[in-house]
Design a protein around this motif. Structure first.
Motif, PDB file in Angstrom:
ATOM      1  N   LEU A  39       0.826  -1.210   0.000  1.00 41.74           N
ATOM      2  CA  LEU A  39       0.000   0.000   0.000  1.00 41.74           C
ATOM      3  C   LEU A  39       0.861   1.261   0.000  1.00 41.74           C
ATOM      4  O   LEU A  39       0.490   2.268  -0.607  1.00 41.74           O
ATOM      5  N   LYS A  40       1.998   1.212   0.657  1.00 43.37           N
ATOM      6  CA  LYS A  40       2.926   2.358   0.648  1.00 43.37           C
ATOM      7  C   LYS A  40       3.415   2.636  -0.776  1.00 43.37           C
ATOM      8  O   LYS A  40       3.583   3.784  -1.163  1.00 43.37           O
ATOM      9  N   GLU A  41       3.624   1.563  -1.553  1.00 36.05           N
ATOM     10  CA  GLU A  41       4.039   1.729  -2.958  1.00 36.05           C
ATOM     11  C   GLU A  41       3.011   2.552  -3.746  1.00 36.05           C
ATOM     12  O   GLU A  41       3.360   3.227  -4.708  1.00 36.05           O
ATOM     13  N   TYR A  42       1.753   2.467  -3.334  1.00 35.84           N
ATOM     14  CA  TYR A  42       0.693   3.200  -4.018  1.00 35.84           C
ATOM     15  C   TYR A  42       0.288   4.456  -3.256  1.00 35.84           C
ATOM     16  O   TYR A  42      -0.794   4.991  -3.458  1.00 35.84           O
ATOM     17  N   ALA A  44      -0.115   5.069   0.166  1.00 36.18           N
ATOM     18  CA  ALA A  44      -0.952   5.019   1.361  1.00 36.18           C
ATOM     19  C   ALA A  44      -0.322   5.820   2.485  1.00 36.18           C
ATOM     20  O   ALA A  44       0.898   5.824   2.669  1.00 36.18           O
ATOM     21  N   MET A  48      -4.149   4.690   6.714  1.00 34.88           N
ATOM     22  CA  MET A  48      -4.469   3.456   5.993  1.00 34.88           C
ATOM     23  C   MET A  48      -3.537   2.329   6.420  1.00 34.88           C
ATOM     24  O   MET A  48      -3.992   1.202   6.652  1.00 34.88           O
ATOM     25  N   ILE A  49      -2.259   2.614   6.555  1.00 38.53           N
ATOM     26  CA  ILE A  49      -1.306   1.597   6.993  1.00 38.53           C
ATOM     27  C   ILE A  49      -1.663   1.140   8.406  1.00 38.53           C
ATOM     28  O   ILE A  49      -1.674  -0.050   8.708  1.00 38.53           O
ATOM     29  N   PRO A 108      -3.515   5.761  -8.247  1.00 43.74           N
ATOM     30  CA  PRO A 108      -3.050   5.115  -7.017  1.00 43.74           C
ATOM     31  C   PRO A 108      -4.110   5.014  -5.916  1.00 43.74           C
ATOM     32  O   PRO A 108      -4.167   4.016  -5.209  1.00 43.74           O
ATOM     33  N   TYR A 109      -4.965   6.068  -5.770  1.00 45.93           N
ATOM     34  CA  TYR A 109      -5.986   6.004  -4.726  1.00 45.93           C
ATOM     35  C   TYR A 109      -6.942   4.830  -4.960  1.00 45.93           C
ATOM     36  O   TYR A 109      -7.370   4.161  -4.016  1.00 45.93           O
ATOM     37  N   ARG A 112      -5.120   1.571  -4.033  1.00 45.69           N
ATOM     38  CA  ARG A 112      -5.037   1.455  -2.569  1.00 45.69           C
ATOM     39  C   ARG A 112      -6.346   0.955  -1.985  1.00 45.69           C
ATOM     40  O   ARG A 112      -6.380   0.030  -1.177  1.00 45.69           O
ATOM     41  N   TRP A 113      -7.440   1.581  -2.393  1.00 46.55           N
ATOM     42  CA  TRP A 113      -8.735   1.225  -1.808  1.00 46.55           C
ATOM     43  C   TRP A 113      -9.224  -0.138  -2.279  1.00 46.55           C
ATOM     44  O   TRP A 113      -9.887  -0.854  -1.517  1.00 46.55           O
ATOM     45  N   TRP A 116      -7.111  -2.598  -0.191  1.00 44.22           N
ATOM     46  CA  TRP A 116      -7.576  -2.545   1.198  1.00 44.22           C
ATOM     47  C   TRP A 116      -8.934  -3.246   1.326  1.00 44.22           C
ATOM     48  O   TRP A 116      -9.139  -4.035   2.254  1.00 44.22           O
TER      49      TRP A 116
END
Length: 190
Positions: A39-42, A44, A48-49, A108-109, A112-113, A116
């Protein structure tokens, strides 16, 4: 070929291998490490983390009550548990693998979602089945041995899990980019 006539030994070995495989696969994609990095790659953020721990524990623990309502048939429990894993749990891993692999083509958002949300759904699906799965495994062993056998199974899960985490860490370090995340997720579902 001689077939083992002792079902206790056969069940113990079969379940140790099964739980060891599950431990290896689960640790390859642990939310606190693997998904935090993915997620950090995208892009986050900390919230979120940080929510990954809630997704993992909340999804698994809270959802257990639903398994008791869904898996009421003792006669078909083993079949239904396997179908649940194949038809519900594992597809979320494949959806996450596809999202990770093709994520560079989307905002990216959104990636991420999606990841998640698929992870949250995966954890809830596991939570629904975990108590019933444990009850089914316990039924394979005599009451006097259940605690020891469950301890052995958790030992196999943990040792294999440590190996799985190390393998995933090696892959992530040696192969940067989205493909390695997809490979780890596919391996966890395979």
């Amino acid at each position: 070929m001689r077939r083992d006539s002792n079902p206790l030994i056969r069940n113990a070995i079969t379940m140790m291998v099964s739980e060891g495989m599950w431990g290896f696969q689960a640790a390859m994609i642990a939310p606190a490490t693997f998904f935090a990095v993915l997620l950090k790659e995208y892009g986050a953020g900390q919230i979120m983390i940080g929510s990954l721990a809630a997704v993992e524990t909340g999804g698994v623990l809270i959802a257990q009550i639903f398994g008791l309502l869904l898996f009421v048939s003792i006669r078909h429990r083993k079949r239904n548990l396997i179908l649940w894993h194949v038809g519900i749990v594992i597809p979320f891993l494949f959806l996450m693998a596809l999202t990770a692999f093709f994520g560079r083509h989307f905002p990216p958002y959104l990636v991420r979602w999606l990841i998640w949300s698929f992870l949250a759904s995966f954890m809830v699906a596991i939570g629904i089945v975990v108590a019933v799965w444990s009850e089914w495994i316990a039924s394979l062993f005599p009451t006097a041995l259940r605690g020891r056998m469950m301890g052995l199974l958790l030992f196999a899960y943990s040792v294999a899990g440590a190996a799985g985490a190390l393998v995933a860490g090696y892959f992530l370090k040696a192969n940067p980019g989205p493909a390695v995340y997809a490979i780890c997720l596919l391996a966890a579902g395979g």
